[in-house]
Design a protein around this motif. Sequence first.
Motif, short mmCIF file in Angstrom:
data_model
loop_
_atom_site.label_atom_id
_atom_site.label_comp_id
_atom_site.label_asym_id
_atom_site.label_seq_id
_atom_site.Cartn_x
_atom_site.Cartn_y
_atom_site.Cartn_z
N ASP A 65 0.74 -1.27 0.05
CA ASP A 65 0.07 0.02 -0.08
C ASP A 65 0.87 1.31 -0.03
OD1 ASP A 65 -2.72 -1.01 0.26
OD2 ASP A 65 -1.95 -2.04 2.14
N ALA A 67 -0.26 4.56 0.53
CA ALA A 67 -0.71 5.54 1.86
C ALA A 67 -0.52 4.71 2.98
CB ALA A 67 -2.09 5.75 1.70
N PRO A 106 -6.12 11.69 8.66
CA PRO A 106 -5.49 12.78 7.54
C PRO A 106 -5.39 14.16 8.59
CG PRO A 106 -7.62 12.46 7.01
CD PRO A 106 -7.26 11.31 8.15
N SER A 137 -3.65 17.51 1.45
CA SER A 137 -4.10 17.31 0.25
C SER A 137 -3.93 16.23 -0.43
CB SER A 137 -3.62 18.27 -0.70
OG SER A 137 -2.24 18.18 -1.10
N CYS A 138 -4.75 15.50 -1.35
CA CYS A 138 -4.57 14.10 -1.59
C CYS A 138 -4.68 13.85 -3.13
CB CYS A 138 -5.19 13.08 -0.80
SG CYS A 138 -7.10 13.12 -0.82
N ALA A 139 -4.31 12.71 -3.69
CA ALA A 139 -4.77 12.33 -4.99
C ALA A 139 -4.86 10.77 -4.94
CB ALA A 139 -3.80 12.57 -6.01
N THR A 140 -5.87 10.30 -5.70
CA THR A 140 -6.14 8.84 -5.76
C THR A 140 -5.81 8.39 -7.34
OG1 THR A 140 -7.91 9.06 -4.07
CG2 THR A 140 -7.82 7.01 -5.24
N LYS A 155 -6.69 1.28 -6.04
CA LYS A 155 -6.61 2.54 -6.01
C LYS A 155 -5.79 3.02 -4.85
CE LYS A 155 -11.04 3.82 -8.02
NZ LYS A 155 -12.29 4.61 -8.00
N ARG A 156 -5.04 3.89 -5.02
CA ARG A 156 -3.81 4.18 -4.21
C ARG A 156 -3.87 5.52 -3.58
NH1 ARG A 156 -0.27 -0.44 -3.60
NH2 ARG A 156 -0.65 -1.67 -5.59
N LYS A 157 -3.78 6.03 -2.44
CA LYS A 157 -3.95 7.32 -2.03
C LYS A 157 -2.56 7.99 -1.67
CE LYS A 157 -7.34 8.63 0.74
NZ LYS A 157 -8.14 8.70 1.95
N GLU A 184 -0.70 11.46 -0.43
CA GLU A 184 -1.23 12.62 0.51
C GLU A 184 0.16 13.39 0.51
OE1 GLU A 184 -4.32 10.43 3.34
OE2 GLU A 184 -2.07 10.96 4.19
N ALA A 243 -8.87 11.68 -10.57
CA ALA A 243 -8.93 10.62 -9.74
C ALA A 243 -9.46 9.37 -10.47
CB ALA A 243 -10.29 11.17 -8.75
#
Length: 380
Positions: free
Chosen positions: A5, A7, A13, A18-21, A48-50, A52, A115
């Motif tokens: 993983d 994230a 959080p 801020s984050c992007a997936t 899907k990976r987050k 940050e 996203a």
Amino acid sequence: SSRLDCAPSGKAPHNMTSCATLRVQLSGLALEVFSTLGVSVPWDATQKRKFECQGGRAVTIQDVADTIAGALEVWYMAQTGGKDKIEVRVRSIKPSADPERDLAFEDPVDRHLMAGDTVIAELLAMTESMMEILEESEFAEEDLQIFRNCLRFGVNDRILCNCGPRWLSGHIVGAAVPDTNGITPYLVKTDPMLGIPSRKISVPTDTENVCVQEICFDPHMELHLTKSAAYAVRDSSRPSLRFTVGDAVVCRVRNSVEDGLEQWASGEVNVLWPKLPACSAAHHVCEGSSCSTCEEITGLFGDLPNIVPYKIKLKAGSWVYCHRDHHTLIRREGMQPYERVCGISKRIEVRKSQDGSKERVDHETGRCKRIRDTNFHEGT
């Protein structure tokens, strides 16, 4: 094997995070790097990976690269029980929708991606145990070969090297070269320029921002590379060319993302000796008669080439310049390599002719010779 993983888990959080997936696919070459190290990475490209970033600033492509590298480093240390560590460096991030385009590391993710989009990561990895071997005063050939297996290029491959105000073209004369600081990835002999003789230079790191493979470059984003790789030709002494306007040809473009091997794009010769736009700097186009950036480069290296042999209209709808009339960059349609390689295209191949017989093809001279030896194989 455990799941990787990106994230960090178990952390709430931050208020200013801020984050992007995104989904992340490791390229075939990236997986091959780990295979060379004797490990198989359990990477799920559909997950899907987050990603940050704290402090309120937008998540950048560099943040994505650093998080991917960190996740792989943590996973490898866990696999070895802490007995060995690995250093991972992401060399490029490409959108899967446009796998030929490298995303600028300093750009925010949302400038290029939505996203849930998928990106392709190419990377280089070196274990701590390998580093200890490389730091010794003497190197066994098998140790150097391990290092070479992790490099993108080999001896005789043609590349361009980032030397500050401009890139210099040349060919590799040494790979994994021991020096006082350990091992240098490449030793390159540069091409002679007007007033500047050829010389040998060291390439300190094997990354896209330091060295790139010579191909027919993107004329919109890589014009500076086209100019840096072109030979200076005076109007009064232009050499004769192998092709003319309307000829069907294939051009060497970026290697395939799937297997890392060479790709050739079909098209036809559109213009002979096209004049290039004035600008030579990366990500910069100057429309005026003078440009301070170009003038700085000219002051250091002399005039840059302003014409190249061909402009090629590709069947895919785009176009490219071909900066050298050479078989490693442009060939007649149908003469694409049978056996694709990662580095410089082969000069000699054995092919089947239309009547089923075999012939030896010299792509540099264009000569074909029929052979009878049944031990030959296509593409050798």
